[in-house]
Write a protein that holds these residues in place. Sequence first.
Motif, PDB file in Angstrom:
ATOM      1  N   ARG A 136     -35.413   4.435  61.085  1.00  0.00           N
ATOM      2  CA  ARG A 136     -36.234   5.214  60.143  1.00  0.00           C
ATOM      3  C   ARG A 136     -35.439   6.401  59.599  1.00  0.00           C
ATOM      4  O   ARG A 136     -35.442   6.672  58.396  1.00  0.00           O
ATOM      5  N   ASP A 137     -34.729   7.094  60.476  1.00  0.00           N
ATOM      6  CA  ASP A 137     -33.942   8.257  60.052  1.00  0.00           C
ATOM      7  C   ASP A 137     -32.821   7.868  59.088  1.00  0.00           C
ATOM      8  O   ASP A 137     -32.537   8.600  58.139  1.00  0.00           O
ATOM      9  N   ILE A 138     -32.188   6.729  59.312  1.00  0.00           N
ATOM     10  CA  ILE A 138     -31.125   6.258  58.409  1.00  0.00           C
ATOM     11  C   ILE A 138     -31.706   6.026  57.018  1.00  0.00           C
ATOM     12  O   ILE A 138     -31.134   6.468  56.012  1.00  0.00           O
ATOM     13  N   ILE A 146     -37.481  10.920  48.407  1.00  0.00           N
ATOM     14  CA  ILE A 146     -38.825  10.371  48.611  1.00  0.00           C
ATOM     15  C   ILE A 146     -39.223  10.351  50.088  1.00  0.00           C
ATOM     16  O   ILE A 146     -40.329   9.941  50.426  1.00  0.00           O
ATOM     17  N   ALA A 147     -38.319  10.791  50.962  1.00  0.00           N
ATOM     18  CA  ALA A 147     -38.587  10.761  52.405  1.00  0.00           C
ATOM     19  C   ALA A 147     -39.673  11.762  52.780  1.00  0.00           C
ATOM     20  O   ALA A 147     -39.692  12.893  52.303  1.00  0.00           O
ATOM     21  N   SER A 148     -40.555  11.319  53.660  1.00  0.00           N
ATOM     22  CA  SER A 148     -41.605  12.197  54.172  1.00  0.00           C
ATOM     23  C   SER A 148     -41.007  13.156  55.198  1.00  0.00           C
ATOM     24  O   SER A 148     -40.096  12.802  55.941  1.00  0.00           O
ATOM     25  N   SER A 149     -41.545  14.361  55.244  1.00  0.00           N
ATOM     26  CA  SER A 149     -41.097  15.316  56.264  1.00  0.00           C
ATOM     27  C   SER A 149     -41.733  15.020  57.622  1.00  0.00           C
ATOM     28  O   SER A 149     -41.277  15.514  58.642  1.00  0.00           O
ATOM     29  N   MET A 154     -42.711   7.257  56.629  1.00  0.00           N
ATOM     30  CA  MET A 154     -41.463   6.953  55.929  1.00  0.00           C
ATOM     31  C   MET A 154     -41.323   7.772  54.647  1.00  0.00           C
ATOM     32  O   MET A 154     -40.360   8.477  54.475  1.00  0.00           O
ATOM     33  N   TRP A 155     -42.292   7.590  53.756  1.00  0.00           N
ATOM     34  CA  TRP A 155     -42.131   8.124  52.408  1.00  0.00           C
ATOM     35  C   TRP A 155     -43.256   9.094  52.054  1.00  0.00           C
ATOM     36  O   TRP A 155     -44.346   9.031  52.608  1.00  0.00           O
ATOM     37  N   LYS A 156     -42.962   9.939  51.085  1.00  0.00           N
ATOM     38  CA  LYS A 156     -43.981  10.849  50.562  1.00  0.00           C
ATOM     39  C   LYS A 156     -45.110  10.026  49.960  1.00  0.00           C
ATOM     40  O   LYS A 156     -44.894   8.909  49.465  1.00  0.00           O
ATOM     41  N   LEU A 157     -46.296  10.586  49.990  1.00  0.00           N
ATOM     42  CA  LEU A 157     -47.478   9.932  49.452  1.00  0.00           C
ATOM     43  C   LEU A 157     -47.254   9.542  47.989  1.00  0.00           C
ATOM     44  O   LEU A 157     -46.894  10.394  47.165  1.00  0.00           O
ATOM     45  N   GLY A 158     -47.435   8.275  47.671  1.00  0.00           N
ATOM     46  CA  GLY A 158     -47.318   7.791  46.297  1.00  0.00           C
ATOM     47  C   GLY A 158     -45.909   7.482  45.829  1.00  0.00           C
ATOM     48  O   GLY A 158     -45.723   6.987  44.713  1.00  0.00           O
ATOM     49  N   ALA A 159     -44.892   7.739  46.633  1.00  0.00           N
ATOM     50  CA  ALA A 159     -43.504   7.550  46.199  1.00  0.00           C
ATOM     51  C   ALA A 159     -43.189   6.092  45.893  1.00  0.00           C
ATOM     52  O   ALA A 159     -42.547   5.787  44.879  1.00  0.00           O
ATOM     53  N   ILE A 160     -43.626   5.186  46.725  1.00  0.00           N
ATOM     54  CA  ILE A 160     -43.336   3.765  46.513  1.00  0.00           C
ATOM     55  C   ILE A 160     -44.062   3.248  45.272  1.00  0.00           C
ATOM     56  O   ILE A 160     -43.488   2.524  44.460  1.00  0.00           O
ATOM     57  N   GLU A 161     -45.322   3.627  45.094  1.00  0.00           N
ATOM     58  CA  GLU A 161     -46.063   3.217  43.900  1.00  0.00           C
ATOM     59  C   GLU A 161     -45.380   3.732  42.639  1.00  0.00           C
ATOM     60  O   GLU A 161     -45.277   3.016  41.643  1.00  0.00           O
TER      61      GLU A 161
END
Length: 176
Positions: A136-138, A146-149, A154-161
């Motif tokens: 996950r860290d890699i 777009i990485a979640s803190s 994994m990702w910030k809300l809505g980043a993949i969409e």
Amino acid sequence: MIVIVLPIDKWSQPIPQRETISDILDAKSLSILRSVIGGTCVLIDPEDISITPQPICDSTELATDDAKLLATLLLDVESWFFARKRCLPKGTAIIHFVSRAGDARLLIGMSCEDWELRAGGHSKGGFFDPVADQVRDILKRTFPDIASSDDRSMWKLGAIEHMKQACIELQKEAEQ
């Protein structure tokens, strides 16, 4: 998400774990992983159920240290986990390793913490539960914008969409 790992029936024995990495990967795959010099990564649509998942972003160079770390994790028998999981695998990313011994492709699914390595005409899959945080860290280091803190997200809300929509718009522009 909660993943429950259960045997098929109450009388079945646990799936035996492998003793050496040669029990898991073939000689060509081992040779490729031992000589990894770099790699690239693309994110894929987690909702895409096609045989050939489509990338939702441009290929991004993996940091050399991360490519080598991921290869080292794949070469460690303790990184592999074999069980019968009750979860729906969804692809997250595809890693293309570059090596002096050839190329390899690793499909990573974070929803079930599963991976499949394809190298030298062979394919082997399993779960990477013991090293899920490192994987996950890699991925988060590779896509920091777009990485979640949050450690477990994994990702910030809505980043993949947002990435999927941008990809669709680029495809439409290319068709015109």
